[in-house]
Every structure is written in C-alpha cells, then in structure tokens.
Motif scaffolding. Structure first.
Motif, PDB file in Angstrom:
ATOM      1  N   MET A  29       0.799  -1.176   0.226  1.00  0.00           N
ATOM      2  CA  MET A  29       0.113  -0.049  -0.105  1.00  0.00           C
ATOM      3  C   MET A  29       0.956   1.256   0.091  1.00  0.00           C
ATOM      4  SD  MET A  29      -2.938   1.278   2.591  1.00  0.00           S
ATOM      5  CE  MET A  29      -1.882   1.482   3.927  1.00  0.00           C
ATOM      6  N   THR A  30       2.014   1.228   0.798  1.00  0.00           N
ATOM      7  CA  THR A  30       2.946   2.432   0.710  1.00  0.00           C
ATOM      8  C   THR A  30       3.353   2.721  -0.794  1.00  0.00           C
ATOM      9  OG1 THR A  30       3.622   1.585   2.976  1.00  0.00           O
ATOM     10  CG2 THR A  30       4.862   3.125   1.669  1.00  0.00           C
ATOM     11  N   GLY A  31       3.574   1.800  -1.622  1.00  0.00           N
ATOM     12  CA  GLY A  31       4.192   1.744  -2.740  1.00  0.00           C
ATOM     13  C   GLY A  31       3.144   2.421  -3.633  1.00  0.00           C
ATOM     14  N   PHE A  32       1.900   2.001  -3.455  1.00  0.00           N
ATOM     15  CA  PHE A  32       0.841   2.599  -4.445  1.00  0.00           C
ATOM     16  C   PHE A  32       0.524   3.876  -4.250  1.00  0.00           C
ATOM     17  CE2 PHE A  32      -1.084  -2.303  -4.984  1.00  0.00           C
ATOM     18  CZ  PHE A  32      -0.372  -2.160  -6.051  1.00  0.00           C
ATOM     19  N   PHE A  33       0.730   4.416  -3.037  1.00  0.00           N
ATOM     20  CA  PHE A  33       0.589   6.044  -2.840  1.00  0.00           C
ATOM     21  C   PHE A  33       1.335   6.717  -3.721  1.00  0.00           C
ATOM     22  CE2 PHE A  33      -1.236   4.849   1.465  1.00  0.00           C
ATOM     23  CZ  PHE A  33      -2.357   5.641   1.330  1.00  0.00           C
ATOM     24  N   PHE A  34       2.441   6.246  -4.142  1.00  0.00           N
ATOM     25  CA  PHE A  34       3.240   7.121  -5.175  1.00  0.00           C
ATOM     26  C   PHE A  34       2.678   6.934  -6.490  1.00  0.00           C
ATOM     27  CE2 PHE A  34       5.747   6.637  -1.428  1.00  0.00           C
ATOM     28  CZ  PHE A  34       6.491   7.594  -1.451  1.00  0.00           C
ATOM     29  N   TYR A  35       1.903   6.207  -6.896  1.00  0.00           N
ATOM     30  CA  TYR A  35       1.279   5.846  -8.255  1.00  0.00           C
ATOM     31  C   TYR A  35      -0.094   6.291  -8.085  1.00  0.00           C
ATOM     32  CZ  TYR A  35       5.103   3.495  -9.908  1.00  0.00           C
ATOM     33  OH  TYR A  35       6.659   3.147 -10.417  1.00  0.00           O
ATOM     34  N   VAL A  36      -0.504   6.830  -6.957  1.00  0.00           N
ATOM     35  CA  VAL A  36      -1.813   7.492  -7.313  1.00  0.00           C
ATOM     36  C   VAL A  36      -1.820   9.019  -7.264  1.00  0.00           C
ATOM     37  CG1 VAL A  36      -3.383   5.516  -6.398  1.00  0.00           C
ATOM     38  CG2 VAL A  36      -2.348   7.465  -4.931  1.00  0.00           C
ATOM     39  N   LEU A  80      -8.246  -1.916   0.965  1.00  0.00           N
ATOM     40  CA  LEU A  80      -7.560  -0.506   0.339  1.00  0.00           C
ATOM     41  C   LEU A  80      -6.494  -0.811  -0.638  1.00  0.00           C
ATOM     42  CD1 LEU A  80      -7.290   0.750   3.970  1.00  0.00           C
ATOM     43  CD2 LEU A  80      -8.676   1.682   2.242  1.00  0.00           C
ATOM     44  N   VAL A  81      -5.710  -1.841  -0.304  1.00  0.00           N
ATOM     45  CA  VAL A  81      -4.697  -2.262  -1.280  1.00  0.00           C
ATOM     46  C   VAL A  81      -5.177  -2.388  -2.725  1.00  0.00           C
ATOM     47  CG1 VAL A  81      -2.745  -3.588  -1.796  1.00  0.00           C
ATOM     48  CG2 VAL A  81      -3.030  -3.184   0.451  1.00  0.00           C
ATOM     49  N   LEU A  82      -6.252  -2.921  -2.983  1.00  0.00           N
ATOM     50  CA  LEU A  82      -6.935  -3.126  -4.098  1.00  0.00           C
ATOM     51  C   LEU A  82      -7.628  -1.974  -4.682  1.00  0.00           C
ATOM     52  CD1 LEU A  82      -8.517  -6.695  -3.817  1.00  0.00           C
ATOM     53  CD2 LEU A  82      -6.521  -6.176  -5.351  1.00  0.00           C
ATOM     54  N   MET A  83      -7.730  -1.136  -3.833  1.00  0.00           N
ATOM     55  CA  MET A  83      -8.519   0.194  -4.261  1.00  0.00           C
ATOM     56  C   MET A  83      -7.667   0.877  -4.704  1.00  0.00           C
ATOM     57  SD  MET A  83     -10.738   2.981  -2.262  1.00  0.00           S
ATOM     58  CE  MET A  83      -9.402   3.808  -1.516  1.00  0.00           C
ATOM     59  N   LEU A  84      -6.573   1.245  -4.034  1.00  0.00           N
ATOM     60  CA  LEU A  84      -5.449   1.858  -4.700  1.00  0.00           C
ATOM     61  C   LEU A  84      -4.806   1.454  -6.055  1.00  0.00           C
ATOM     62  CD1 LEU A  84      -3.395   2.715  -1.231  1.00  0.00           C
ATOM     63  CD2 LEU A  84      -4.876   4.227  -2.783  1.00  0.00           C
ATOM     64  N   VAL A 118      -6.811  -6.032 -16.543  1.00  0.00           N
ATOM     65  CA  VAL A 118      -5.945  -5.936 -15.404  1.00  0.00           C
ATOM     66  C   VAL A 118      -6.864  -4.718 -14.639  1.00  0.00           C
ATOM     67  CG1 VAL A 118      -3.915  -5.079 -14.294  1.00  0.00           C
ATOM     68  CG2 VAL A 118      -3.775  -6.359 -16.520  1.00  0.00           C
ATOM     69  N   LEU A 119      -7.101  -3.597 -15.267  1.00  0.00           N
ATOM     70  CA  LEU A 119      -8.002  -2.777 -14.479  1.00  0.00           C
ATOM     71  C   LEU A 119      -9.190  -3.368 -13.956  1.00  0.00           C
ATOM     72  CD1 LEU A 119      -8.691  -0.071 -13.407  1.00  0.00           C
ATOM     73  CD2 LEU A 119      -9.456   0.701 -15.612  1.00  0.00           C
ATOM     74  N   ALA A 120      -9.794  -4.088 -14.974  1.00  0.00           N
ATOM     75  CA  ALA A 120     -11.246  -4.816 -14.362  1.00  0.00           C
ATOM     76  C   ALA A 120     -11.072  -5.661 -13.446  1.00  0.00           C
ATOM     77  CB  ALA A 120     -12.106  -5.234 -15.782  1.00  0.00           C
ATOM     78  N   GLY A 121      -9.970  -6.542 -13.431  1.00  0.00           N
ATOM     79  CA  GLY A 121      -9.813  -7.445 -12.448  1.00  0.00           C
ATOM     80  C   GLY A 121      -9.491  -7.014 -11.156  1.00  0.00           C
ATOM     81  N   ALA A 122      -8.850  -5.979 -11.165  1.00  0.00           N
ATOM     82  CA  ALA A 122      -8.330  -5.143  -9.948  1.00  0.00           C
ATOM     83  C   ALA A 122      -9.471  -4.678  -9.073  1.00  0.00           C
ATOM     84  CB  ALA A 122      -7.311  -4.328  -9.905  1.00  0.00           C
ATOM     85  N   THR A 123     -10.437  -4.050  -9.924  1.00  0.00           N
ATOM     86  CA  THR A 123     -11.642  -3.400  -9.508  1.00  0.00           C
ATOM     87  C   THR A 123     -12.474  -4.531  -8.994  1.00  0.00           C
ATOM     88  OG1 THR A 123     -11.450  -1.890 -11.236  1.00  0.00           O
ATOM     89  CG2 THR A 123     -13.514  -1.806 -10.132  1.00  0.00           C
ATOM     90  N   LEU A 124     -12.672  -5.598  -9.856  1.00  0.00           N
ATOM     91  CA  LEU A 124     -13.698  -6.632  -9.159  1.00  0.00           C
ATOM     92  C   LEU A 124     -13.108  -7.453  -8.072  1.00  0.00           C
ATOM     93  CD1 LEU A 124     -15.950  -8.317 -10.133  1.00  0.00           C
ATOM     94  CD2 LEU A 124     -14.728  -9.943 -11.492  1.00  0.00           C
ATOM     95  N   LEU A 125     -11.836  -7.487  -7.898  1.00  0.00           N
ATOM     96  CA  LEU A 125     -11.338  -8.129  -6.730  1.00  0.00           C
ATOM     97  C   LEU A 125     -11.525  -7.213  -5.548  1.00  0.00           C
ATOM     98  CD1 LEU A 125      -7.838  -9.814  -7.661  1.00  0.00           C
ATOM     99  CD2 LEU A 125     -10.086 -10.811  -6.637  1.00  0.00           C
ATOM    100  N   ALA A 126     -11.325  -5.840  -5.781  1.00  0.00           N
ATOM    101  CA  ALA A 126     -11.506  -4.819  -4.653  1.00  0.00           C
ATOM    102  C   ALA A 126     -12.950  -4.912  -4.181  1.00  0.00           C
ATOM    103  CB  ALA A 126     -11.085  -3.478  -5.250  1.00  0.00           C
ATOM    104  N   SER A 127     -13.890  -5.029  -5.247  1.00  0.00           N
ATOM    105  CA  SER A 127     -15.537  -4.970  -4.772  1.00  0.00           C
ATOM    106  C   SER A 127     -15.825  -6.134  -3.849  1.00  0.00           C
ATOM    107  CB  SER A 127     -16.270  -5.151  -6.109  1.00  0.00           C
ATOM    108  OG  SER A 127     -16.210  -6.280  -6.638  1.00  0.00           O
ATOM    109  N   LEU A 128     -15.097  -7.224  -3.985  1.00  0.00           N
ATOM    110  CA  LEU A 128     -15.163  -8.285  -3.005  1.00  0.00           C
ATOM    111  C   LEU A 128     -15.021  -7.914  -1.653  1.00  0.00           C
ATOM    112  CD1 LEU A 128     -13.446 -11.134  -4.748  1.00  0.00           C
ATOM    113  CD2 LEU A 128     -15.906 -10.628  -4.954  1.00  0.00           C
ATOM    114  N   PHE A 129     -14.047  -7.001  -1.244  1.00  0.00           N
ATOM    115  CA  PHE A 129     -14.188  -6.352   0.067  1.00  0.00           C
ATOM    116  C   PHE A 129     -14.910  -5.250   0.341  1.00  0.00           C
ATOM    117  CE2 PHE A 129     -10.170  -8.780  -1.072  1.00  0.00           C
ATOM    118  CZ  PHE A 129      -9.997  -9.180  -0.143  1.00  0.00           C
ATOM    119  N   ASN A 130     -15.176  -4.576  -0.709  1.00  0.00           N
ATOM    120  CA  ASN A 130     -16.184  -3.178  -0.609  1.00  0.00           C
ATOM    121  C   ASN A 130     -17.031  -3.359  -1.838  1.00  0.00           C
ATOM    122  OD1 ASN A 130     -17.572  -0.946  -0.353  1.00  0.00           O
ATOM    123  ND2 ASN A 130     -15.846   0.226   0.477  1.00  0.00           N
TER     124      ASN A 130
END
Length: 452
Positions: free
Chosen positions: A240-247, A283-287, A310-322
């Motif tokens: 998650m720390t690394g993803f902050f630099f890519y958002v 949170l990590v998957l949302m980022l 890849v974007l759709a897969g990340a969003t779908l996985l994130a939706s399982l948590f939220n």
C-alpha cells in the motif's frame, strides 16, 4: 422435580471445569500449558464435518510450531456427535455428551479434546493465542517478498528522476520500524469468525461468498496460523505504501509521500490497519485500481486490451472487500468520456463479473453493506482525523476552482471521494476508504492549482 435434579447433576458434573474467558479448561489451564511445553508427539483427528476439519487444520498448524507429529498424544477436534473417535473416548471425561458442544479444552492422559460446535469452536482460538513462534521458513519467505516489493517500487520510481524513490524508501523504513515495534496481533472477533469459515472452505465446504472462496483457497496453500496472517498483513502495508506514489500526479510521484503522511497521521486509521482483517486488502486493491486507471495510456492495440483486463480484474477483486467500488467503472466513464468503447468494455467486464459471482454465491454476503444506519461519530471522527487534508481541499477549491481540469485522474478521484462521503455516514467500515481518498484528492488538487 426430575428436571431440577437433572440440571443439578449437570452442574455438579461440569463444576471441575475451569473457565478462562470464553473457553473452559479441564482439569485446569495449566494442564494444557504443560502439554504445549512437553516433548510429546501428537496426532490430530478431526470430526467428519467441514468446520471441524477446517479448525483441525488450524490446531494442527499451531501445535506443529511447538511439538512434533507422531503417535503420542491424540488431539480430537469437534464434538461427540460428528467425531466418532471422540465419542469412543468421551466417557473418560465423566461429562455428559452435550458438554462437548461447548468450547472446551480437556486434557486427559494421552488425549486432548478440543470441543465445540459450528457456532463456537472458533472461541478455542484463545487457548492457542499464547503460542507464538515465527517459523524460519515463513519468515524467510516474508523477508524475500518484502525485499522484492521494496526493490520493485524503488526501481520503478527511480525512472522518474525525482526524489520519489527516496521518499518511498523513507516510507518503507517507517513501515519496517512499525513492524519491529509492533506487538503480537489480536484477531478481532468478527475477523475470527470469518477466519473460521474460510478454514471450513479450505477443508471442502461450499463457500457462501466469493471472498470466502478466495481466502479459503489461499488457506489451502499457506499455513493458516496467526503468524502467517500477521506477516501477510505487513506485506499488504508495504505494498500500500508503494501504491501511494502511483496515485499521485504522474509527473510528481514524490507527492505520494504527502498522501502517505496524511493517511498515516490519523490514529484511527493506524489502529484499523494495524489489526489483521479484511479492510487492509480492500484498501490495497482500491489503490491498485486507482493507480491503473490514472496511469494507463489505453493506447489502441493489444496493450490497451491487457490494461483494461487488469483494471477490471483489480476493480472486481476490490469489490469483494467493498462492493461500492463497483461504482469505479461508472465514475471512470464519466470522467474519461473520450473513448466510449474502452469505457463500455471496462464497465461491462466488472459488472458482468460481479453479477456472475452473485449468481454463483447468492447476494446474502452483501447484507452487511446494505444495512444503512446512521453513524453519528463518523463525521466528527473524519473531521478530526482528516482535518489537514480537508483544509487543503478547501483551500485548493477556493483559490483555483476555475483552473482545475475536471476531466481525467483528478476528476475521477473527486467523484469517487464525493460518492464515498455520501455513503460513509450510513454504512460501517468506510472510514479508511474515505480518509485515503480525501488524502489523495488533497494532493492532486494542490498540484492542479499550482501547475495551472
């Protein structure tokens, strides 16, 4: 009169049990600790039901940290109604069979009974909470993966020829210091129930939600212990720390350090992500989804198709948590209106995938996210915990509203933040998501005002 005598007899029979918290011990807790500290070998025999087999995997993994497998002590998991071996030996305890439906640890000569029902056997986790040992193999894998994460983000951020790589190393160092100073984790009761259900899935039970199916399959590969959960938790924090630099804005990756600081300056956020649970992976998957959406070029060709997948897969996985992260494709289409085919493809993949998951697992697992009740403390907590970020957002909007470009990444994050702010006061579990989005938005708005 007979009923009264039966109740009295039962009380007399269970009176030797010593209660510690929600778990009872017989003859006492010291006998169980003596077994853990002995040099005896052990063999775990679960019941026939999946929940007993799943919990037996946890018991076996925890005992394996301090004892060796063998034919010494017989460890029976379950109750007399679904564990035939326990039913044969239960007379030795002198307790009625119904007592095996309660969460208990019974230690007799050469036999340990770990009892309970599908509704409460996970409470015996309390008896194993004191067993804490970081196996060398798991610790080595953790160290290797942590090194790979730091190296990967460091090398990628170094391409920007800015200070972003150095700021990331500083952020990763703070996470490492936090890791070394952190105490043993305490699994919250709600996550402990989820953990127990996931173990049953890993033993062969049909999952009731896609998230249980995902975690259950993971537990069928990795050892299901508190220590492994704790190490994986810190890997998520590092990622998650690394993803902050890519958002952060593409040309100013170093601003990700400000977003990281705004988020982790909140005591409530730190307390929530410091606890092992499902909030941090969400949170990590949302980022990750935000990072892909705001950094991909989506140039026509095979590369664009891969990026959308890849974007759709990340969003779908994130939706399982939220599940509210399913709104991301809609917000993306509204703020990136130039390419309808790309937007429609992204929206179609995510929503179709989610509908298929609901068709397979039903919609019962969504009930917790649809229970709308006012949370009075949310507004005050958000104002106090994200005051600096909100002030920055207000300043940017008041001084440079006309100069902000309301298309693209900043518009996408703005719309997502506003939507989550509307929902958050009525649905529990939204605080870390909202705080993260507010912090990212503050950095992006300030950058937009300065650049223009």
């Amino acid at each position: 009169m007979r009923k009264a005598l039966a109740v009295l007899l039962f009380i007399l029979l269970v009176s030797p049990l010593v209660s510690a918290g929600q778990v009872s011990y017989y003859p006492d807790k010291g006998s169980f600790l003596k077994f853990l500290n002995s040099k005896n070998t052990y063999r775990v025999v679960p019941g026939r039901d999946y929940w007993a087999k799943g919990w037996a995997r946890y018991v076996d993994s925890k005992l394996g940290e301090v004892l060796q497998h063998g034919n010494g002590t017989l460890v029976l998991v379950g109750n007399v109604y679904e564990n035939p071996e326990m039913k044969k030996l239960w007379n030795r305890t002198g307790l009625p069979e119904k007592a095996s439906l309660s969460p208990m640890i019974i230690v007799l000569n050469g036999t340990v009974f770990i009892t309970g029902s599908e509704d409460n056997i996970y409470l015996t986790h309390e008896a194993f909470a004191g067993v804490w040992s970081l196996p060398g193999k798991e610790l080595a894998v953790f160290a290797f993966l942590a090194f790979v994460i730091v190296l990967l983000f460091g090398l990628l951020l170094r391409r920007d020829r800015s200070y972003s790589a150095r700021f990331f190393l500083l952020s990763a160092s703070l996470i490492f210091v936090w890791f070394t100073l952190s105490a043993r984790p305490i699994l919250p009761s709600d996550f402990l129930k989820f953990f127990f259900k996931a173990l049953a899935v890993s033993a062969g039970e049909m999952p009731s939600s896609p998230l249980l199916a995902l975690v259950g399959n993971v537990f069928s590969v990795i050892p299901p212990t508190d220590e492994v959960l704790w190490l994986v938790h810190w890997l998520f924090l590092l990622t998650m720390t690394g993803f902050f630099f890519y958002v952060a804005p593409r040309r100013e990756r170093a601003l990700g350090f400000l977003a990281f600081g705004l988020v982790f300056s909140s005591p409530i956020f730190r307390s929530q992500v410091a606890t092992v649970g499902t909030a941090l992976p969400g949170l990590v998957l949302m980022l990750l989804a935000i990072a892909i959406a705001t950094n991909s070029s989506f140039v026509p060709g095979s590369g664009r198709t891969a990026e959308i997948l890849v974007l759709a897969g990340a969003t779908l996985l994130a939706s399982l948590f939220n599940p509210y992260l399913l709104l991301f494709p809609l917000f993306f289409a509204l703020t990136y209106p130039g390419r309808r085919l790309r937007n429609s493809f992204y929206l179609f993949l995510v929503w179709l995938g989610f509908l298929l998951l609901c068709r397979v697992y039903g919609c019962g697992w969504l009930s917790g996210w649809m229970d709308f009740q006012p949370h009075r403390d949310f507004i005050s907590s958000l104002l106090l915990q994200s005051l600096l970020g909100l002030v920055v957002v207000a300043y940017a909007l008041s001084t440079g509203l006309r100069r902000i470009r309301w298309r693209g990444p900043t518009a996408f994050i703005t719309l997502s933040t506003l939507a989550f702010l509307v929902v958050a006061p009525f649905v529990s579990g939204f605080f870390p998501y909202v705080l993260t989005l507010v912090s990212i938005l503050a950095v992006r708005l300030v950058h937009s005002v300065i650049q223009t």
